[in-house]
Design an enzyme around this catalytic site. Sequence first.
Site, PDB file in Angstrom:
ATOM      1  N   GLN A  53     -71.708  41.883  -1.573  1.00 50.49           N
ATOM      2  CA  GLN A  53     -72.671  40.913  -2.091  1.00 50.49           C
ATOM      3  C   GLN A  53     -73.148  39.963  -1.013  1.00 50.49           C
ATOM      4  OE1 GLN A  53     -70.202  37.480  -4.180  1.00 50.49           O
ATOM      5  NE2 GLN A  53     -69.296  39.467  -4.716  1.00 50.49           N
TER       6      GLN A  53
ATOM      7  N   GLU B 178     -69.953  29.427   0.295  1.00 46.85           N
ATOM      8  CA  GLU B 178     -68.576  29.297  -0.196  1.00 46.85           C
ATOM      9  C   GLU B 178     -67.564  29.416   0.933  1.00 46.85           C
ATOM     10  OE1 GLU B 178     -68.709  32.363  -3.162  1.00 46.85           O
ATOM     11  OE2 GLU B 178     -67.874  33.886  -1.819  1.00 46.85           O
TER      12      GLU B 178
ATOM     13  N   HIS C 284     -70.498  40.266   2.219  1.00 50.28           N
ATOM     14  CA  HIS C 284     -69.041  40.159   2.145  1.00 50.28           C
ATOM     15  C   HIS C 284     -68.526  40.811   0.871  1.00 50.28           C
ATOM     16  CE1 HIS C 284     -70.541  36.655  -0.094  1.00 50.28           C
ATOM     17  NE2 HIS C 284     -69.418  36.710  -0.808  1.00 50.28           N
TER      18      HIS C 284
ATOM     19  N   ARG D 200     -75.678  41.615  -5.777  1.00 50.76           N
ATOM     20  CA  ARG D 200     -74.697  42.684  -5.570  1.00 50.76           C
ATOM     21  C   ARG D 200     -75.370  43.990  -5.140  1.00 50.76           C
ATOM     22  NH1 ARG D 200     -73.337  39.998 -10.317  1.00 50.76           N
ATOM     23  NH2 ARG D 200     -71.295  38.979 -10.293  1.00 50.76           N
TER      24      ARG D 200
ATOM     25  N   HIS E  71     -75.116  35.787  -1.093  1.00 46.65           N
ATOM     26  CA  HIS E  71     -75.578  34.678  -1.917  1.00 46.65           C
ATOM     27  C   HIS E  71     -76.896  34.155  -1.335  1.00 46.65           C
ATOM     28  CE1 HIS E  71     -71.717  34.865  -3.803  1.00 46.65           C
ATOM     29  NE2 HIS E  71     -71.087  34.505  -2.712  1.00 46.65           N
TER      30      HIS E  71
END
Length: 402
Positions: A97, A124, A250, A269, A99
């Site tokens: 995935q 994150e 990642h 994804r 972000h």
Amino acid sequence: MEILGKLMCYDWGKLGQQSFVAQLAQANDERLEVAPECPYAELWMGDHVNGPATVKSDGKGLDETIRADPVGMIGSGAGRLPFLLKVLSIRKALSVQVHPDKIEAEKLHRQFPDIYKDPNHKPELAIALTDFQALCGFRPCSEINELLQKSPELQELLGESVLAKFATPDKSAVQIAYEQLMHSGPAAVQRCIERTAERMRTAESCELSDLFLRLYADFGCDIGVLSIYFLNYLRLKPGQAIYLAANVPHAYLDGDCVECMACSDNVVRAGLTPKFKDVDTLLRLVSYDCLPGEAMLFQPTVLNALEQPFTRTFLPPVPDFAVAEISLAGSVGEYSVSNPANGSILLVVSGKGKLKLKESELELRMGKIVFLPSSAGRKVLLVLEDAGEPFLAFQAMANDFE
């Protein structure tokens, strides 16, 4: 203010009491019955609309409590925490995935609100609690080329013209090869993966083959299995961390971690998942930095060595969040804990102690989660009375230190 985290049970989570997420949740809620076959994947500690924490004293949502008194809770009228703290217990891989950044998140939310359910970005940070495995960022170009040269199956799938681009390996060669891979037809991908699995079963065991066969056993001929040839395979030790900026590819693979992020649930994804795969969006966004694995590790700093020598703070390059790790081994007595002007959340992973607040004391032990509002003041005292068990806690906060 004590809070209870929101348990999330996803297929990839560790089962029953094997899950550290379940252990933490049960330690803080004696009413919780842990089912042996349930995958306890995540514990959310924040006010995100999809899983707000609960105030232990009155059963209200933390989001509701903050909205009722935003200035007293978080020092402003914003009404929401900018971060979300989690613990993850991973039994099998999460999806490959990325972000989106803030601009892309807003665009995707407008266009596809059923898939991308909020307009926020989701950088994150993951801090390993146990030995932790992840795919993170593209490998160096030469390393990808070397792995492709050892895989006749991938050579057949990608074709000679794509492989020829690696005569002078650079980002463009990696991009062309990865796009070709992700746009390959299902039959060709299945043939490549099955033939690779057959070869690896009879070949000498190595790190890559062991990982490939493990992912193949869990996900079959999912295209994400082949991403291990392109993405760095990291094996973190407890206390090591990775920071995932927007568009960094990642996938978490195994282990337990503390995770903190901007308050969002946006995920694009493209593999290792039965969920919707938005391959074209991922390929449009993904960053081809092609760095060695060790470059993906994110280092903390000690902000106040005099007053807080045992506090390491992870400061990502975004204002939404930071995480302090408080690790006290063999210590007794008082220890200073900072509380930013907009409040923080403290999670105790191990050990025992007390937190001295203005008008009260809170007992601390494994699983205890404390929301420290703005009104608690800028400093609180942690008192340790038993040096027999190391004390470990993580504190999430906004990254806007003065």
